[in-house]
Design an enzyme around this catalytic site. Structure first.
Site, short mmCIF file in Angstrom:
data_model
loop_
_atom_site.label_atom_id
_atom_site.label_comp_id
_atom_site.label_asym_id
_atom_site.label_seq_id
_atom_site.Cartn_x
_atom_site.Cartn_y
_atom_site.Cartn_z
N ASP A 51 0.83 -1.21 0.00
CA ASP A 51 0.00 0.00 0.00
C ASP A 51 0.86 1.26 0.00
OD1 ASP A 51 -2.41 -1.37 0.27
OD2 ASP A 51 -2.13 -1.53 2.43
N LYS A 73 -3.43 3.99 -3.68
CA LYS A 73 -4.00 4.98 -4.60
C LYS A 73 -2.94 5.45 -5.60
CE LYS A 73 -7.44 6.89 -1.52
NZ LYS A 73 -7.14 7.34 -0.18
N MET A 189 -7.11 8.57 10.94
CA MET A 189 -7.84 9.09 9.77
C MET A 189 -8.72 10.28 10.14
SD MET A 189 -8.86 5.49 7.98
CE MET A 189 -9.04 4.49 9.44
N1 SAH Z 1 -2.79 -0.07 9.78
C1 SAH Z 1 -2.30 1.25 10.03
C2 SAH Z 1 -3.38 2.31 9.97
C3 SAH Z 1 -3.98 2.48 8.62
S1 SAH Z 1 -5.23 3.70 8.58
C4 SAH Z 1 -1.59 1.26 11.38
O1 SAH Z 1 -1.69 0.32 12.14
O2 SAH Z 1 -0.92 2.24 11.66
C5 SAH Z 1 -4.35 5.09 7.98
C6 SAH Z 1 -4.25 6.13 9.07
O3 SAH Z 1 -3.21 5.79 9.96
C7 SAH Z 1 -3.88 7.51 8.57
O4 SAH Z 1 -5.01 8.20 8.11
C8 SAH Z 1 -3.34 8.13 9.82
O5 SAH Z 1 -4.37 8.53 10.68
C9 SAH Z 1 -2.64 6.96 10.46
N2 SAH Z 1 -1.21 6.94 10.17
C10 SAH Z 1 -0.53 6.05 9.42
N3 SAH Z 1 0.79 6.32 9.43
C11 SAH Z 1 0.94 7.41 10.21
C12 SAH Z 1 2.06 8.17 10.64
N4 SAH Z 1 3.30 7.86 10.27
N5 SAH Z 1 1.84 9.21 11.46
C13 SAH Z 1 0.60 9.55 11.86
N6 SAH Z 1 -0.49 8.87 11.48
C14 SAH Z 1 -0.33 7.81 10.68
#
Ligand code: SAH
Length: 533
Positions: A51, A73, A189
């Site tokens: 992804d 995307k 998110m």
């Molecule tokens: N599976 C992922 C989350 C996916 S949903 C996990 O466990 O982290 C995607 C959301 O994760 C983004 O919209 C944001 O809110 C958060 N996110 C992912 N990477 C991030 C980062 N490095 N810093 C802050 N938020 C992050």
């Protein structure tokens, strides 16, 4: 390493027995925050499906034999929908492949990993779930916010602030969350939804003075945090123009951020630095740049492939062996790749003793280092680090003392200064090509990442890495990126190629090596003060 089980030669029917999907958490963005198990699976897999939020370095540095499928995307295009991704995973496994499904953070925290696993289960495809460091925990740790803390937080709730448009979906109970005390709320998110979320929490009775923060790109060199209180967080987030990926943290523990903040921004903090070196030789450069706080854009524009010419080796056989011809000859190595590929092929056939008839002539810091790593030392190094100087100075030396045969090891590119200078000095020169350099291929994931993250700095460590970029992007797009960036070159030969391609050179390393180039960048940014974010 296991060979891929298909696409080698003709189609061979495969049993599904060996196919398996590993749903692996890639961590929050720093390639160092994947688990050891995840890293090991990547090293062994046949295909990777990934992804947008996955650290690109993990994918780019996979060996060429690994199939890459980007399913995030793509600017201006439709991404695969979830059912297509599910089907792709099952299909790849049915072909007998070991598939790593690489997801940002943890695959089961707002990652739809559960849906993918259920589909695989239905299809009878075996799978394994490999947890990862989820962004909420990583971002808070990297900002010095302990999500639980004695006396301040005894519970953590992870919530998605993204309201599903489909009304049949479960909805977050903001009122209930507003009433809970003594805990930490981590919201994924939630950038655009933040004002709504805060409104709901305040309406539900949460104290407006509750400490709150939003963290953008946590646990990466481009991490930013905006903190304040619940009531003023939306305004601060808007003023700072925070954009996804970002998450919010609400609770008393957020106040500890001021005391526990520990990340020291380096001299290149937040600068996006494009590294065009071949991925199998770029690890050191990625690490050095990251050590200065840079955000590495791993964009290998060239790659090398071994060329093992059996007939050439057979013809050279009389040169190797115990009978040392008198006087000794010269083995000439002019690149790190030359050393790597030559010794690989040589040691398949002989051992080091069979080199006794040769002295070693070498040019370039990378060549020296590669030799030293194998316990070898050059007998001859020219005064300047160019093949021209090597040819001229070695020819002069050979004119002054008798020499045996000369073996010039090389790739398919570059000049023939050495062989010409030595031949005209009367030497018998055997040329042995051991590898070829070609333009790398970029998948949609890499192109998309570059579109979204135009570089602040572009580095070239060889002329071919520059030609490769122009090949991959076309000269207009390459120039457009280059115009907006600082261009750093490893040395004069590379700079010449950059200028011939119509690009500028802003910085040239004094020491023509990877550490020399990174040192030049460090010096530049130290002198010019704080790097922009
Ligand atoms: N599976 C992922 C989350 C996916 S949903 C996990 O466990 O982290 C995607 C959301 O994760 C983004 O919209 C944001 O809110 C958060 N996110 C992912 N990477 C991030 C980062 N490095 N810093 C802050 N938020 C992050």
């Amino acid at each position: 390493m296991r060979p891929a089980r298909r696409r080698q030669g003709k189609d061979i029917p495969h049993s599904m027995d060996n196919g398996k999907v590993y749903l692996v958490g890639a961590g929050p963005g720093d390639p160092g925050l994947i688990t050891v198990r995840g890293r090991q699976l990547l090293d062994e897999c046949d295909a990777v499906v990934y992804d947008r939020l996955v650290p690109l370095e993990l994918v780019v540095s996979l060996p060429a034999r690994v199939e890459r499928h980007y399913v995030g995307k793509i600017s201006g295009k439709h991404a695969l929908d979830q059912s297509q991704i599910n089907e792709l995973l099952a299909q790849l496994a049915r072909q007998g492949l070991k598939v790593v499904r690489l997801k940002g953070g943890d695959p089961l925290v707002f990652g739809r990993g559960g849906e993918e696993a259920l589909h695989l289960k239905e299809c009878g495809v075996p799978f394994e779930l490999v947890p990862g460091v989820t962004a909420g925990l990583a971002a808070s740790a990297c900002c010095g916010i302990p999500v639980t803390h004695r006396g301040r937080s005894v519970q953590v709730i992870m919530v998605t602030a993204h309201e599903a448009p489909d009304k049949q979906e479960l909805q977050v109970s903001w009122d209930w969350l507003a009433q809970s005390r003594g805990g930490t709320l981590v919201g994924y998110m939630g950038v655009t939804q933040l004002p709504y979320v805060v409104e709901r929490l305040l309406a539900g009775g949460m104290d407006p003075a509750t400490p709150a923060a939003m963290i953008e790109r946590g646990a990466t060199p481009r991490q930013r945090i905006v903190s304040g209180t619940l009531v003023d967080l939306p305004r601060r987030v808007q003023e700072a123009a925070i954009s996804p990926p970002a998450l919010f943290i609400i609770g008393d523990v957020v106040a500890l951020h001021r005391e526990l903040e520990w990340v020291q921004p380096g001299v290149m903090a937040g600068l996006k630095v494009m590294v065009t070196r071949p991925s199998d030789q770029a690890g050191e450069m990625y690490a050095l740049l990251r050590g200065l706080g840079a955000y590495v854009l791993p964009c290998p524009t060239i790659a090398t492939r071994e060329q093992d010419d059996q007939a050439a080796w057979e013809a050279l056989a009389p040169l190797f062996g115990e009978r040392t011809p008198h006087p000794p000859g010269w083995l000439i190595l002019t690149s790190e790749n030359g050393v790597r590929y030559f010794l690989k092929q040589f040691l398949k056939r002989y051992d080091y003793r069979a080199l006794a008839a040769f002295r070693l002539a070498a040019v370039g810091a990378g060549t020296d280092r590669e030799l030293a790593a194998r316990g070898l030392k050059a007998d001859f190094i020219p005064s300047r680090a160019t093949t021209e100087a090597l040819g001229r100075e070695l020819a002069a030396r050979m004119a002054a003392e008798p020499s045996g045969p000369v073996l010039r090891v090389r790739g398919n590119l570059g000049d023939d200064h050495v062989e010409r200078a030595l031949a005209s000095a009367g030497a018998r020169v055997h040329v042995l090509p051991v590898y070829a350099t070609f333009t790398a291929s970029w998948d949609a994931g890499l192109h998309t990442h570059l579109d979204r993250n135009p570089p602040d700095v572009i580095t070239f460590t060889s002329g071919s890495s520059c030609s490769g970029l122009v090949d991959l992007l076309g000269s207009d797009r390459a120039r457009e990126l280059a115009d907006r960036a600082l261009i750093a070159s490893i040395g004069p030969t590379t700079s010449r190629v950059i200028r011939e391609a119509g690009l500028k050179v802003d910085l040239e390393a004094e020491t023509h090596s990877v550490p020399g180039l990174v040192a030049a960048l460090e010096q530049h940014y130290r002198a010019s003060g704080a790097a922009p974010r």
